[in-house]
Scaffold this motif. Structure first.
Motif, PDB file in Angstrom:
ATOM      1  N   SER A 146      -2.006 -13.470   2.627  1.00  0.00           N
ATOM      2  CA  SER A 146      -3.037 -12.433   2.712  1.00  0.00           C
ATOM      3  C   SER A 146      -4.303 -13.012   3.335  1.00  0.00           C
ATOM      4  CB  SER A 146      -3.302 -11.780   1.359  1.00  0.00           C
ATOM      5  OG  SER A 146      -3.382 -12.764   0.353  1.00  0.00           O
ATOM      6  N   GLY A 147      -4.148 -13.516   4.567  1.00  0.00           N
ATOM      7  CA  GLY A 147      -5.280 -14.043   5.327  1.00  0.00           C
ATOM      8  C   GLY A 147      -6.260 -12.914   5.593  1.00  0.00           C
ATOM      9  N   ARG A 194     -10.882  -6.969   6.618  1.00  0.00           N
ATOM     10  CA  ARG A 194      -9.823  -6.863   7.618  1.00  0.00           C
ATOM     11  C   ARG A 194      -8.770  -7.949   7.417  1.00  0.00           C
ATOM     12  NH1 ARG A 194     -14.064  -5.002  12.002  1.00  0.00           N
ATOM     13  NH2 ARG A 194     -14.859  -7.099  11.761  1.00  0.00           N
ATOM     14  N   GLU A 195      -7.630  -7.719   8.028  1.00  0.00           N
ATOM     15  CA  GLU A 195      -6.515  -8.625   7.850  1.00  0.00           C
ATOM     16  C   GLU A 195      -6.527  -9.708   8.941  1.00  0.00           C
ATOM     17  OE1 GLU A 195      -1.660  -8.054   7.490  1.00  0.00           O
ATOM     18  OE2 GLU A 195      -2.948  -6.316   7.774  1.00  0.00           O
ATOM     19  N   VAL A 219      -2.182  -6.347  17.329  1.00  0.00           N
ATOM     20  CA  VAL A 219      -3.072  -7.245  18.073  1.00  0.00           C
ATOM     21  C   VAL A 219      -2.433  -7.831  19.340  1.00  0.00           C
ATOM     22  CG1 VAL A 219      -4.421  -7.868  16.017  1.00  0.00           C
ATOM     23  CG2 VAL A 219      -2.475  -9.306  16.678  1.00  0.00           C
ATOM     24  N   PHE A 256       2.959 -12.106  17.875  1.00  0.00           N
ATOM     25  CA  PHE A 256       1.862 -11.295  17.338  1.00  0.00           C
ATOM     26  C   PHE A 256       2.360  -9.900  16.966  1.00  0.00           C
ATOM     27  CE2 PHE A 256      -0.487 -14.373  19.990  1.00  0.00           C
ATOM     28  CZ  PHE A 256      -1.321 -14.884  19.010  1.00  0.00           C
TER      29      PHE A 256
HETATM   30  P1  BTX Z   1     -12.652 -10.413  12.118  1.00  0.00           P
HETATM   31  O1  BTX Z   1     -12.889  -9.377  11.064  1.00  0.00           O
HETATM   32  O2  BTX Z   1     -13.713 -10.653  13.114  1.00  0.00           O
HETATM   33  O3  BTX Z   1     -11.316 -10.111  12.891  1.00  0.00           O
HETATM   34  C1  BTX Z   1     -10.201  -9.513  12.253  1.00  0.00           C
HETATM   35  C2  BTX Z   1      -9.479  -8.682  13.285  1.00  0.00           C
HETATM   36  O4  BTX Z   1      -8.915  -9.502  14.300  1.00  0.00           O
HETATM   37  C3  BTX Z   1      -8.320  -7.884  12.707  1.00  0.00           C
HETATM   38  O5  BTX Z   1      -8.740  -6.622  12.274  1.00  0.00           O
HETATM   39  C4  BTX Z   1      -7.350  -7.798  13.886  1.00  0.00           C
HETATM   40  O6  BTX Z   1      -7.726  -6.746  14.751  1.00  0.00           O
HETATM   41  C5  BTX Z   1      -7.602  -9.076  14.647  1.00  0.00           C
HETATM   42  N1  BTX Z   1      -6.648 -10.137  14.259  1.00  0.00           N
HETATM   43  C6  BTX Z   1      -6.006 -10.328  13.081  1.00  0.00           C
HETATM   44  N2  BTX Z   1      -5.267 -11.423  13.096  1.00  0.00           N
HETATM   45  C7  BTX Z   1      -5.432 -11.984  14.323  1.00  0.00           C
HETATM   46  C8  BTX Z   1      -4.936 -13.154  14.944  1.00  0.00           C
HETATM   47  N3  BTX Z   1      -4.136 -14.021  14.329  1.00  0.00           N
HETATM   48  N4  BTX Z   1      -5.338 -13.394  16.225  1.00  0.00           N
HETATM   49  C9  BTX Z   1      -6.168 -12.570  16.888  1.00  0.00           C
HETATM   50  N5  BTX Z   1      -6.663 -11.442  16.347  1.00  0.00           N
HETATM   51  C10 BTX Z   1      -6.307 -11.156  15.071  1.00  0.00           C
HETATM   52  C11 BTX Z   1     -12.141 -12.935  11.961  1.00  0.00           C
HETATM   53  O7  BTX Z   1     -12.352 -11.737  11.317  1.00  0.00           O
HETATM   54  C12 BTX Z   1     -12.156 -14.067  10.953  1.00  0.00           C
HETATM   55  C13 BTX Z   1     -10.772 -14.583  10.646  1.00  0.00           C
HETATM   56  C14 BTX Z   1     -10.792 -15.799   9.765  1.00  0.00           C
HETATM   57  C15 BTX Z   1      -9.408 -16.240   9.420  1.00  0.00           C
HETATM   58  C16 BTX Z   1      -9.409 -17.511   8.644  1.00  0.00           C
HETATM   59  S1  BTX Z   1      -7.826 -18.220   8.531  1.00  0.00           S
HETATM   60  C17 BTX Z   1      -8.344 -19.331   7.331  1.00  0.00           C
HETATM   61  C18 BTX Z   1      -9.293 -18.577   6.437  1.00  0.00           C
HETATM   62  N6  BTX Z   1      -8.591 -17.934   5.359  1.00  0.00           N
HETATM   63  C19 BTX Z   1      -8.666 -16.598   5.445  1.00  0.00           C
HETATM   64  O8  BTX Z   1      -8.119 -15.795   4.638  1.00  0.00           O
HETATM   65  N7  BTX Z   1      -9.410 -16.260   6.507  1.00  0.00           N
HETATM   66  C20 BTX Z   1      -9.906 -17.424   7.207  1.00  0.00           C
END
Ligand code: BTX
Length: 324
Positions: free
Chosen positions: A118-119, A125-126, A224, A220
């Motif tokens: 559940s990243g 957002r996911e 996305v 993916f």
């Molecule tokens: P953000 O809210 O700017 O972006 C989230 C959005 O990006 C999602 O709604 C989706 O549209 C898109 N997205 C989701 N997964 C991916 C992906 N793998 N690659 C590209 N686009 C994607 C951004 O949030 C911040 C993300 C932080 C993630 C890290 S991973 C380690 C740590 N643990 C955790 O649960 N989150 C952080």
């Protein structure tokens, strides 16, 4: 089995000891030239192999490995990444890091996992965190600063990531305010900075970083697939994840120290050198509404400045930015 597969098995089975080209050729039953050719191939695919004259070859890490030892071997930092919590699977590294920080984990503690079930991104957002393909990690930082300065760490982190990607892949990524790192307009890294604060002081920052490293195009999810990319897709070669993590930690330690001693200004200048939207027309969607205009830069506080069509300058503290 192929020569390549036998070579990987022989080197992995040597437990970090050197094996000479001759020995490898004998075990596998091929020429030394063939060994040499496959060693070069493995390097291209992200294996880190040490070659020492008169000793032979030794495997340092495979592109798959990001355990504590893989990250510590060759790590050039004093503090960051010195305390590593590695998991094969986690809900979210953010959640685990919050708990560790709360329990007193030292600055520089890194939580890393192969897979998140559940990243999360910003605003609930996911974040898609496929097993074995990415770098899903959270870093605990304990700056002696007021909570208002927390958002600047997202920008410090973005600059450290951009530099690390340049060092490892030779590709210069672009940064989109506040927290996206892009290549060819597609998102390759997301950053999520969360705060644990006492009234007037940061107690810890949990900086979450999600990097798409070795995803192939169909890795993916449909949601996305048009907007996301990976370093492998852009570079055409597998990325040694442990090396990228090390490069990030080294750069983060460096920029963090510059930030703490010299203030945000030097970071701002670096950040602007990677920024995509500056000087362009953008639309900022904030919680209170939409502001359209030209992005003119960021302030020494890391706040985005947009000049609208009436010439009014808006300071944007938090928003999603679209280029228009
Ligand atoms: P953000 O809210 O700017 O972006 C989230 C959005 O990006 C999602 O709604 C989706 O549209 C898109 N997205 C989701 N997964 C991916 C992906 N793998 N690659 C590209 N686009 C994607 C951004 O949030 C911040 C993300 C932080 C993630 C890290 S991973 C380690 C740590 N643990 C955790 O649960 N989150 C952080």
């Amino acid at each position: 089995t192929s020569i390549r597969q036998q070579l990987i098995e022989a080197l992995s089975g040597a437990g970090g000891e050197f094996l000479s080209g001759q020995t490898l050729a004998e075990i596998i039953g091929c020429s030394r030239t063939a060994i040499w050719k496959h060693i070069e191939e493995l390097r291209k695919d992200g294996f880190v192999l040490e070659a020492v004259r008169n000793k032979g070859y030794r495997i340092v890490s495979t592109p798959e490995d990001i355990t504590e030892n893989d990250i510590l071997f060759g790590l050039e930092t004093d503090k960051f990444g010195r305390n590593i919590h590695y998991y094969e699977s986690l809900g979210s590294t953010q959640k685990a890091a919050h708990q560790l920080a709360y329990d007193g984990a030292p600055e520089g503690t890194l939580v890393i996992t192969e897979e998140q079930t559940s990243g999360r991104g910003r605003l609930g957002r996911e974040w898609y965190s496929l097993s074995g393909k990415g770098i899903w990690m959270s870093l605990i930082v304990r700056p002696d600063l007021p909570p208002q300065q927390a958002p600047q760490f997202t920008l410090v982190t973005a600059v450290a990531i951009a530099r690390a990607i340049e060092e490892i892949t030779g590709i210069t990524p672009e940064i989109k305010w506040p927290n996206d790192v892009l290549i060819n307009g597609k998102k390759v890294v997301g950053i999520l900075t969360e705060l644990q604060a006492e009234s007037d002081k940061i107690s810890s920052l949990i900086i979450g970083i999600g990097m798409n490293a070795n995803h192939e195009p169909n890795d993916f999810p449909p949601a996305v697939e048009q907007t996301a990319t990976s370093l492998f897709i852009e570079k055409g070669e597998k990325i040694p994840r442990a090396r990228l993590i090390q490069a990030f930690l080294k750069n983060f330690e460096r920029y963090y120290s510059i930030y703490v001693t010299e203030g945000f200004r030097p970071i701002r200048i670096l950040w602007e050198s990677y920024a995509v939207s500056i000087g362009k027309r953008v639309k900022a969607t904030t919680v209170t509404g939409v502001i359209a205009g030209r992005a003119i830069g960021i302030t020494d506080e890391g706040v985005l400045r947009i000049e609208d069509d009436e010439g009014v300058i808006h300071n944007i503290y938090s928003a999603d930015i679209q280029q228009t």
